[in-house]
Design an enzyme around this catalytic site. Structure first.
Site, PDB file in Angstrom:
ATOM      1  N   CYS A 109     -12.623 -69.103 -94.818  1.00  0.00           N
ATOM      2  CA  CYS A 109     -13.511 -69.863 -93.946  1.00  0.00           C
ATOM      3  C   CYS A 109     -13.186 -69.447 -92.506  1.00  0.00           C
ATOM      4  O   CYS A 109     -12.025 -69.479 -92.097  1.00  0.00           O
ATOM      5  CB  CYS A 109     -13.243 -71.355 -94.158  1.00  0.00           C
ATOM      6  SG  CYS A 109     -14.050 -72.398 -92.935  1.00  0.00           S
ATOM      7  N   ASN A 143     -14.613 -56.580 -92.327  1.00  0.00           N
ATOM      8  CA  ASN A 143     -15.637 -55.788 -93.000  1.00  0.00           C
ATOM      9  C   ASN A 143     -16.871 -56.644 -93.215  1.00  0.00           C
ATOM     10  O   ASN A 143     -16.788 -57.706 -93.841  1.00  0.00           O
ATOM     11  CB  ASN A 143     -15.134 -55.297 -94.364  1.00  0.00           C
ATOM     12  CG  ASN A 143     -16.091 -54.305 -95.003  1.00  0.00           C
ATOM     13  OD1 ASN A 143     -16.118 -53.127 -94.631  1.00  0.00           O
ATOM     14  ND2 ASN A 143     -16.899 -54.773 -95.940  1.00  0.00           N
ATOM     15  N   GLU A 144     -17.987 -56.210 -92.666  1.00  0.00           N
ATOM     16  CA  GLU A 144     -19.281 -56.865 -92.887  1.00  0.00           C
ATOM     17  C   GLU A 144     -19.199 -58.388 -92.800  1.00  0.00           C
ATOM     18  O   GLU A 144     -19.357 -59.095 -93.803  1.00  0.00           O
ATOM     19  CB  GLU A 144     -19.867 -56.440 -94.237  1.00  0.00           C
ATOM     20  CG  GLU A 144     -20.297 -54.995 -94.274  1.00  0.00           C
ATOM     21  CD  GLU A 144     -21.117 -54.644 -95.519  1.00  0.00           C
ATOM     22  OE1 GLU A 144     -21.061 -55.384 -96.510  1.00  0.00           O
ATOM     23  OE2 GLU A 144     -21.802 -53.608 -95.487  1.00  0.00           O
ATOM     24  N   GLU A 315     -21.230 -46.875 -93.181  1.00  0.00           N
ATOM     25  CA  GLU A 315     -21.350 -46.627 -94.623  1.00  0.00           C
ATOM     26  C   GLU A 315     -22.774 -46.164 -94.908  1.00  0.00           C
ATOM     27  O   GLU A 315     -23.729 -46.889 -94.625  1.00  0.00           O
ATOM     28  CB  GLU A 315     -21.074 -47.911 -95.423  1.00  0.00           C
ATOM     29  CG  GLU A 315     -19.690 -48.490 -95.185  1.00  0.00           C
ATOM     30  CD  GLU A 315     -19.435 -49.774 -95.980  1.00  0.00           C
ATOM     31  OE1 GLU A 315     -20.225 -50.086 -96.896  1.00  0.00           O
ATOM     32  OE2 GLU A 315     -18.455 -50.460 -95.668  1.00  0.00           O
ATOM     33  N   TRP A 323     -25.144 -52.740-106.721  1.00  0.00           N
ATOM     34  CA  TRP A 323     -25.330 -54.171-106.488  1.00  0.00           C
ATOM     35  C   TRP A 323     -26.769 -54.647-106.422  1.00  0.00           C
ATOM     36  O   TRP A 323     -27.019 -55.844-106.348  1.00  0.00           O
ATOM     37  CB  TRP A 323     -24.610 -54.582-105.194  1.00  0.00           C
ATOM     38  CG  TRP A 323     -24.868 -53.667-104.024  1.00  0.00           C
ATOM     39  CD1 TRP A 323     -24.048 -52.656-103.608  1.00  0.00           C
ATOM     40  CD2 TRP A 323     -25.988 -53.677-103.127  1.00  0.00           C
ATOM     41  NE1 TRP A 323     -24.588 -52.030-102.514  1.00  0.00           N
ATOM     42  CE2 TRP A 323     -25.778 -52.635-102.187  1.00  0.00           C
ATOM     43  CE3 TRP A 323     -27.141 -54.443-103.005  1.00  0.00           C
ATOM     44  CZ2 TRP A 323     -26.679 -52.342-101.163  1.00  0.00           C
ATOM     45  CZ3 TRP A 323     -28.039 -54.166-101.987  1.00  0.00           C
ATOM     46  CH2 TRP A 323     -27.798 -53.127-101.085  1.00  0.00           C
TER      47      TRP A 323
HETATM   48  C1  GAL Z   1     -20.814 -52.706 -98.463  1.00  0.00           C
HETATM   49  C2  GAL Z   1     -19.324 -52.934 -98.306  1.00  0.00           C
HETATM   50  C3  GAL Z   1     -18.511 -51.894 -99.039  1.00  0.00           C
HETATM   51  C4  GAL Z   1     -19.056 -51.686-100.418  1.00  0.00           C
HETATM   52  C5  GAL Z   1     -20.503 -51.277-100.312  1.00  0.00           C
HETATM   53  C6  GAL Z   1     -21.146 -50.983-101.649  1.00  0.00           C
HETATM   54  O1  GAL Z   1     -21.510 -53.896 -98.327  1.00  0.00           O
HETATM   55  O2  GAL Z   1     -18.949 -52.934 -96.960  1.00  0.00           O
HETATM   56  O3  GAL Z   1     -17.169 -52.317 -99.106  1.00  0.00           O
HETATM   57  O4  GAL Z   1     -18.922 -52.856-101.156  1.00  0.00           O
HETATM   58  O5  GAL Z   1     -21.224 -52.307 -99.727  1.00  0.00           O
HETATM   59  O6  GAL Z   1     -22.470 -50.568-101.487  1.00  0.00           O
END
Ligand code: GAL
Length: 635
Positions: A109, A143-144, A315, A323
Site C-alpha cells: 500500500c 516498476n509500473e 519495455e 497476459w
Molecule cells: C510489464 C512489466 C514487466 C512484465 C511485462 C510483461 O507490465 O513491467 O515486468 O511483466 O509487463 O509484458
C-alpha cells in the site's frame, strides 16, 4: 542525439556462468542499455538487514565489461516474503476490504509508512553502493506504478493518511463540509477522524469525497516516488526514469514526472489492442498482429510531455505476450516498426522486454529476444536491423508540432467518478480527437493541463477537461490561433460542483450549457453538416456565432474569434470534417492518410509507418506490410 537500443535482463534468474555470454551477445546485437534489478529485492536482501551484493556487483561488472550501460531498478515493486511477516498490515486492501496478498508482485500500500521506510532503506543501500559504479548510467524507480490496479488502497494506513491530507487541504471539517456539499443527505462531519474512504457505502458516495480520495491517492504515488528520487539524487548524478504504462490514468503522471529526468513507458501494442483499447471487432481483426495504428504514437507524445522532452521505451513487446485475452504473434517487421515509430517521436532509447524467455513462473509464455533455449527468437534479427539502421541515420530529433492536445489525469478521475453516461471515458474522448488529427497527417504535441503558454500552437484542443486551470485559461485568452474546447470542458469546479455561472466560462465566448444528455451508443445525433454526435451532447444557449447545428436544431459548434466550443462528442466522420476545417483556418496543411498508414515528421525526416498486413502505396512509394520508410525533408 544518438538514439539507442536496450533490453531488460534478470541476471538473478540465470546461472552466473551464463552472464558473460549473454552480455557479449547483447553487445554484438548492437544494444547499448541493459535494465536490471527491479524485481530482485529477495536476492539483494535475503534476510532482513543482511545484504548480498556480491552477485549484483558481479552482474554489473560482467555487463559493463561487455560495453553495456546499466539501468538499475529499485526493487520496491516486489518486497520479499519476510517483509510481510515484519509488516503484516503493509498490504493494500481492495474496494471490498480484502487484502491483496503475497505471491505475485506490487503487494504494498503506497500509504504504509513503515513500508516506505523499508523502501528508503533499500534505495539508500543501492544508491550508496552503486552511485560511483561507472557502468550504472541510469536509474529506474520501482516498476509500473499503478499496474494490476494498485494505485487505490482502502487500508487503515490509507485511511489515516487520507485524513491528514484532508486536514491539510481543508483546515477545518466545516470548510470540508461546505466544499463537498455535505448538507446533502446529512453527510456533515464534525472531525477529520470521522471521515472514511469512499468504499463500502450503501449507494454512491459523494463525488467530491471520491475526487478528494483520487487526488490523495495520486499524491501518495508522487510522494512515494519522490522519496526514492531524493535519495538517489543525493548520491548519483545519473538520470532517473520510471516505466509508466499504456492507458493507465490512476495517478497524475505529470506530477510524478516532475521528479524524474526521463519518462519511460512500456509498449505492448498487441496486448493493448486485445485487452484495453475500445475498438470494433473489425478493427481488432485487421490490426491483430500489428496493434492499433495510433495507440503507441499517442503514448509517445504523452510521455514526451511527461518527460519534458526526455523519454524512452523501457519495455518493448518482442513477440507474443502472456497476459492479454489473446496473444498473437506480431507480423514480421513489427518489432522494427514499433522501435522506429518511437524514435521518430523522439524516444532516446528503446529497450525490448525481455532478453530470454523464462521457462518458469508467471511469464513463461512471454516471448523474449531469445527463446528459453537461448536460440534467437523472431525479434532478434529485427533488433539487429534497427541497430544497423540507427548507425546510418544519425539524428531524428523531434520538431515542435503545430497542433496540441491537452491531457488531464484529474479529468479521467472526474468522469469515472460521475460518468453520467455509462460509456463516457475521458481517455477515449481524447484519443478519438488524437486519432482524427493523426489520420490527417499531423504531428501532435500533448500538453499538461496547467500549460501557461500556447503561443507556439496554431491549433489547441482541450476536450473534456473537467476544470480548466487558471494558467490555461489565461493562455487561451491571448492565444492567436484556433482553439477547440469541449464537450464537457470546464463543467466542474475544483471541488467537483457545477460552476455558477454555468459552463463553459471561456474567455470572450458568451455561451451557457443549459442542459446536457448522455446517449446509448446506438442513438446517434446527426449533425447538419455530416457525421453524428455520439454518447454525449449539450444544449447551448449562445450569443456566440453558431457554425454548426445538429439536425434537430441545437448549436453544435460555436465560436468567438478563434475560440470554438464543441457541444458534443463527434464520431469519426464528424471529427475528421470539423478538424479539417479548423486546421485550414489555423493554416495547417492536412493530408488524409490511407487506412493503417501513419506519418511522423522529425526535425530532419518524414517517416511513414504501414500498420497494415498488406502493402500500401502512398506518394509514389510502395510501403510493404509492417514497413517503415523515411526520407529527408525536402529543402
Ligand atoms: C510489464 C512489466 C514487466 C512484465 C511485462 C510483461 O507490465 O513491467 O515486468 O511483466 O509487463 O509484458
Amino acid at each position: 542525439m544518438k538514439r539507442t537500443l536496450g533490453v531488460c535482463y534478470y541476471p538473478e534468474q540465470w546461472p552466473q556462468s551464463q552472464w558473460a555470454e549473454d552480455a557479449q551477445r547483447m553487445a554484438d546485437l548492437g544494444l547499448t542499455w541493459v535494465r536490471i534489478g527491479e524485481f530482485a529485492w529477495a536476492r539483494m536482501e535475503p534476510t532482513p538487514g543482511k545484504f548480498d551484493w556480491a552477485w549484483l556487483d558481479q552482474a554489473i561488472e560482467t555487463l559493463g565489461n561487455a560495453g553495456l550501460r546499466v539501468v538499475l531498478g529499485t526493487p520496491t515493486a516486489t518486497p520479499p516474503r519476510w517483509m510481510l511477516t515484519k509488516h503484516p498490515d503493509m498490504l493494500a486492501l481492495d474496494q471490498n476490504g480484502q487484502p491483496r496478498g503475497f505471491g505475485s508482485r506490487r503487494h504494498y500500500c503506497f500509504s504504509h509508512r513503515p513500508y516506505r521506510a523499508e523502501c528508503a532503506r533499500i534505495v539508500t543501500a543501492l544508491a550508496e553502493r552503486y552511485c560511483s559504479n561507472p557502468h550504472v548510467a541510469a536509474w529506474q524507480t520501482d516498476n509500473e506504478y499503478g499496474c494490476h490496479d494498485t494505485t487505490l488502497s482502502y487500508s487503515a494506513a490509507a485511511t489515516h493518511a487520507f485524513r491528514d491530507w484532508l486536514a491539510q487541504r481543508y483546515q477545518s471539517p466545516q470548510a470540508l463540509n461546505r466544499a463537498w456539499g455535505n448538507v446533502f443527505w446529512s453527510m456533515d462531519y464534525a472531525s477529520f477522524d470521522e471521515i472514511d474512504l469512499p468504499n463500502l457505502t450503501v449507494t454512491e458516495p459523494n463525488p467530491a469525497h471520491v475526487m478528494s480520495f483520487r487526488r490523495f491517492a495520486s499524491d501518495e504515488v508522487v510522494s512515494f516516488n519522490r522519496a526514492q528520487t531524493d535519495i538517489i539524487r543525493k548520491h548519483s548524478a545519473a538520470p532517473i526514469a520510471h516505466n509508466y504504462m499504456g492507458q493507465i490514468t490512476d495517478f497524475d503522471h505529470f506530477a510524478v514526472g516532475a521528479d524524474l529526468d526521463i519518462a519511460a513507458w512500456d509498449a505492448y501494442p498487441l496486448g493493448f489492442l486485445s485487452d484495453r483499447l475500445p475498438a470494433t471487432p473489425e478493427h481488432r481483426k485487421r490490426f491483430v498482429r500489428q496493434g492499433d495504428p495510433d495507440f503507441q504514437a499517442f503514448h509517445h507524445d504523452l510521455y514526451r510531455a511527461v518527460g519534458r522532452g526526455r523519454w524512452w521505451i523501457m519495455e518493448q513487446q518482442p513477440g507474443p505476450v502472456n497476459w492479454a485475452p489473446w496473444n498473437p504473434d506480431p507480423l514480421p517487421g513489427m518489432a522494427r516498426l514499433w522501435a522506429w515509430e518511437a524514435f521518430a517521436h523522439g524516444a532516446e532509447a528503446v529497450c525490448y522486454f525481455r532478453w530470454r524467455q523464462a521457462s518458469f513462473a508467471q511469464e513463461q509464455m512471454h516471448a523474449g529476444l531469445l527463446r528459453p533455449d537461448s536460440v534467437p527468437a523472431q525479434a532478434y534479427e529485427e533488433t539487429a536491423q534497427v541497430a544497423a539502421e540507427l548507425a546510418q541515420i544519425p539524428d531524428v530529433s523531434t520538431a515542435r508540432a503545430d497542433a496540441a492536445l491537452v491531457f488531464d489525469y484529474a479529468s479521467a478521475w472526474a468522469w469515472e467518478t460521475q460518468p453520467q453516461g455509462r460509456d463516457f471515458s475521458y481517455f477515449r474522448l481524447v484519443f478519438d480527437a488524437y486519432k482524427a488529427l493523426r489520420k490527417l497527417g499531423l504531428n501532435i504535441d500533448i500538453l499538461p493541463p496547467d500549460t501557461a503558454d500556447l503561443s507556439a500552437y496554431k491549433l489547441v484542443l482541450a476536450p473534456g477537461v473537467a476544470t480548466l486551470s487558471a494558467p490555461f485559461l489565461d493562455a487561451l485568452a491571448i492565444h492567436q490561433g484556433i482553439a477547440l474546447i469541449g464537450p464537457r470542458s470546464n463543467s466542474k469546479t475544483a471541488e467537483f460542483a457545477i460552476p455558477l455561472p454555468l459552463p463553459p466560462n471561456l474567455p470572450g465566448l458568451t455561451a451557457t450549457v443549459a442542459r446536457v444528455e448522455s446517449l446509448p451508443p446506438d442513438v446517434p445525433v446527426p449533425l447538419t453538416a455530416g457525421g453524428n454526435f455520439l454518447h454525449w451532447r449539450e444544449k447551448l444557449e449562445a450569443t456566440a456565432e453558431v457554425i454548426e447545428t445538429t439536425e434537430d436544431g441545437w448549436p453544435a459548434l460555436i465560436r468567438a474569434d478563434g475560440l470554438h466550443y464543441l457541444a458534443g462528442w463527434p464520431d469519426e466522420a464528424a471529427f475528421t470534417r470539423l478538424l479539417t476545417s479548423l486546421c485550414h483556418k489555423a493554416g495547417i496543411e492536412t493530408d488524409p492518410l490511407p487506412e493503417g498508414l501513419r506519418r511522423r515528421d522529425s526535425a530532419t525526416h518524414r517517416f511513414l509507418f504501414n500498420y497494415n498486413a498488406v502493402p500500401v502505396e502512398w506518394g509514389g512509394e510502395i510501403i510493404p506490410p509492417a514497413g517503415v520508410s523515411w526520407q529527408p525533408h525536402q529543402a
